[in-house]
Design a protein around this motif. Sequence first.
Motif, PDB file in Angstrom:
ATOM      1  N   ALA A  57      -0.046  14.436  18.575  1.00 11.71           N
ATOM      2  CA  ALA A  57       0.590  15.605  17.973  1.00 11.71           C
ATOM      3  C   ALA A  57       0.133  15.792  16.530  1.00 11.71           C
ATOM      4  N   ASN A  58      -0.052  14.710  15.797  1.00 11.23           N
ATOM      5  CA  ASN A  58      -0.526  14.804  14.425  1.00 11.23           C
ATOM      6  C   ASN A  58      -1.919  15.425  14.364  1.00 11.23           C
ATOM      7  N   ILE A  59      -2.800  15.000  15.240  1.00  9.33           N
ATOM      8  CA  ILE A  59      -4.155  15.554  15.283  1.00  9.33           C
ATOM      9  C   ILE A  59      -4.112  17.036  15.630  1.00  9.33           C
ATOM     10  N   VAL A  60      -3.268  17.417  16.584  1.00  6.52           N
ATOM     11  CA  VAL A  60      -3.150  18.812  16.990  1.00  6.52           C
ATOM     12  C   VAL A  60      -2.609  19.672  15.851  1.00  6.52           C
ATOM     13  N   VAL A  61      -1.606  19.174  15.121  1.00  6.91           N
ATOM     14  CA  VAL A  61      -1.029  19.928  14.005  1.00  6.91           C
ATOM     15  C   VAL A  61      -2.048  20.109  12.884  1.00  6.91           C
ATOM     16  N   ILE A  62      -2.825  19.091  12.589  1.00 10.00           N
ATOM     17  CA  ILE A  62      -3.876  19.220  11.569  1.00 10.00           C
ATOM     18  C   ILE A  62      -4.871  20.295  11.975  1.00 10.00           C
ATOM     19  N   ASP A  63      -5.324  20.260  13.214  1.00 11.39           N
ATOM     20  CA  ASP A  63      -6.300  21.234  13.697  1.00 11.39           C
ATOM     21  C   ASP A  63      -5.718  22.651  13.701  1.00 11.39           C
ATOM     22  N   ALA A  64      -4.483  22.795  14.148  1.00 10.46           N
ATOM     23  CA  ALA A  64      -3.852  24.119  14.198  1.00 10.46           C
ATOM     24  C   ALA A  64      -3.644  24.680  12.794  1.00 10.46           C
ATOM     25  N   THR A  65      -3.267  23.835  11.845  1.00 13.09           N
ATOM     26  CA  THR A  65      -3.074  24.291  10.470  1.00 13.09           C
ATOM     27  C   THR A  65      -4.399  24.745   9.867  1.00 13.09           C
ATOM     28  N   VAL A  79      -1.482  29.640  14.634  1.00 15.17           N
ATOM     29  CA  VAL A  79      -1.089  28.224  14.616  1.00 15.17           C
ATOM     30  C   VAL A  79      -0.327  27.876  15.890  1.00 15.17           C
ATOM     31  N   ARG A  80       0.626  28.717  16.276  1.00 18.82           N
ATOM     32  CA  ARG A  80       1.394  28.456  17.499  1.00 18.82           C
ATOM     33  C   ARG A  80       0.496  28.455  18.739  1.00 18.82           C
ATOM     34  N   GLN A  81      -0.475  29.349  18.768  1.00 21.56           N
ATOM     35  CA  GLN A  81      -1.392  29.405  19.911  1.00 21.56           C
ATOM     36  C   GLN A  81      -2.242  28.141  19.980  1.00 21.56           C
ATOM     37  N   SER A  82      -2.715  27.649  18.825  1.00 22.46           N
ATOM     38  CA  SER A  82      -3.509  26.415  18.813  1.00 22.46           C
ATOM     39  C   SER A  82      -2.692  25.220  19.282  1.00 22.46           C
ATOM     40  N   LEU A 135       1.445  21.307  23.827  1.00 17.34           N
ATOM     41  CA  LEU A 135       2.635  20.878  23.106  1.00 17.34           C
ATOM     42  C   LEU A 135       3.579  22.070  23.014  1.00 17.34           C
ATOM     43  N   PRO A 136       4.885  21.849  23.046  1.00 16.59           N
ATOM     44  CA  PRO A 136       5.820  22.969  22.956  1.00 16.59           C
ATOM     45  C   PRO A 136       5.727  23.637  21.588  1.00 16.59           C
ATOM     46  N   LEU A 150       8.021  19.662  15.114  1.00 16.70           N
ATOM     47  CA  LEU A 150       8.986  18.660  15.559  1.00 16.70           C
ATOM     48  C   LEU A 150       8.535  18.102  16.904  1.00 16.70           C
ATOM     49  N   GLN A 151       8.016  16.878  16.891  1.00 20.24           N
ATOM     50  CA  GLN A 151       7.530  16.224  18.102  1.00 20.24           C
ATOM     51  C   GLN A 151       8.681  15.517  18.804  1.00 20.24           C
ATOM     52  N   PRO A 152       9.067  15.994  19.985  1.00 23.77           N
ATOM     53  CA  PRO A 152      10.157  15.325  20.705  1.00 23.77           C
ATOM     54  C   PRO A 152       9.737  13.937  21.196  1.00 23.77           C
ATOM     55  N   VAL A 153      10.708  13.035  21.270  1.00 26.12           N
ATOM     56  CA  VAL A 153      10.447  11.678  21.754  1.00 26.12           C
ATOM     57  C   VAL A 153      11.365  11.378  22.932  1.00 26.12           C
ATOM     58  N   VAL A 154      10.981  10.396  23.711  1.00 31.99           N
ATOM     59  CA  VAL A 154      11.719  10.030  24.911  1.00 31.99           C
ATOM     60  C   VAL A 154      12.852   9.056  24.592  1.00 31.99           C
ATOM     61  N   ILE A 155      12.639   8.197  23.611  1.00 32.46           N
ATOM     62  CA  ILE A 155      13.618   7.168  23.277  1.00 32.46           C
ATOM     63  C   ILE A 155      14.675   7.778  22.363  1.00 32.46           C
ATOM     64  N   PRO A 156      15.928   7.810  22.783  1.00 33.79           N
ATOM     65  CA  PRO A 156      16.970   8.433  21.972  1.00 33.79           C
ATOM     66  C   PRO A 156      17.178   7.726  20.634  1.00 33.79           C
ATOM     67  N   ARG A 157      17.406   8.500  19.593  1.00 35.65           N
ATOM     68  CA  ARG A 157      17.720   8.045  18.244  1.00 35.65           C
ATOM     69  C   ARG A 157      16.620   7.223  17.591  1.00 35.65           C
ATOM     70  N   LEU A 158      15.434   7.202  18.166  1.00 34.67           N
ATOM     71  CA  LEU A 158      14.320   6.483  17.555  1.00 34.67           C
ATOM     72  C   LEU A 158      13.900   7.109  16.229  1.00 34.67           C
ATOM     73  N   PRO A 159      13.804   8.440  16.114  1.00 31.40           N
ATOM     74  CA  PRO A 159      13.408   9.007  14.822  1.00 31.40           C
ATOM     75  C   PRO A 159      14.368   8.663  13.686  1.00 31.40           C
ATOM     76  N   GLU A 160      15.632   8.489  14.015  1.00 31.48           N
ATOM     77  CA  GLU A 160      16.622   8.152  12.991  1.00 31.48           C
ATOM     78  C   GLU A 160      16.333   6.781  12.370  1.00 31.48           C
ATOM     79  N   LEU A 161      15.773   5.872  13.145  1.00 32.63           N
ATOM     80  CA  LEU A 161      15.427   4.550  12.612  1.00 32.63           C
ATOM     81  C   LEU A 161      14.319   4.619  11.569  1.00 32.63           C
ATOM     82  N   PHE A 162      13.498   5.670  11.650  1.00 35.66           N
ATOM     83  CA  PHE A 162      12.364   5.816  10.742  1.00 35.66           C
ATOM     84  C   PHE A 162      12.586   6.897   9.690  1.00 35.66           C
ATOM     85  N   GLY A 163      13.834   7.291   9.471  1.00 38.33           N
ATOM     86  CA  GLY A 163      14.138   8.182   8.376  1.00 38.33           C
ATOM     87  C   GLY A 163      14.247   9.653   8.716  1.00 38.33           C
TER      88      GLY A 163
END
Length: 138
Positions: free
Chosen positions: A39-47, A70-73, A79-80, A104-117
């Motif tokens: 997702a990071n690579i895709v966002v860089i390219d789309a931007t 950007v949304r089309q890229s 990616l949604p 906003l990249q969704p994740v499968v593991i609940p509350r995981l992003p909260e652990l990383f800030g």
Amino acid sequence: MLSILRDERGESVVTFSILMIPLVAILGLTVTLYMLIYANIVVIDATRDGARHEALNLQSVTGSTTDQVVRQSIGFARLPSAGTAVTVTTSSDANYVTVKTRYLQPVVIPRLPELFGAAPYGNAFPIEYTTTFKKERT
């Protein structure tokens, strides 16, 4: 009582169940990490696509805004990109165009992003990228 402690039947099932918990957790974290890198690579390219579109002043030619580009890229990468998953901010001066994308990249593991800030009760990692292009003179 001692005969129950010396009985080794079922030992492999207990060992397997104890080892599977951390192995499944490591597998889930690995998949999440690879999804974030992608997702990071895709966002860089789309931007960069959006900034190039704005710097070359292609709005009049293509009929698309920078936000749509950007949304089309991002959508091309499967990616949604609808709704609030993507936020595009464009600013420019006489010589330069700056495009900032927040995804906003969704994740499968609940509350995981909260652990990383990340924000509490959000189930997505925010990915941001900003790029600046020099405007082309026409």
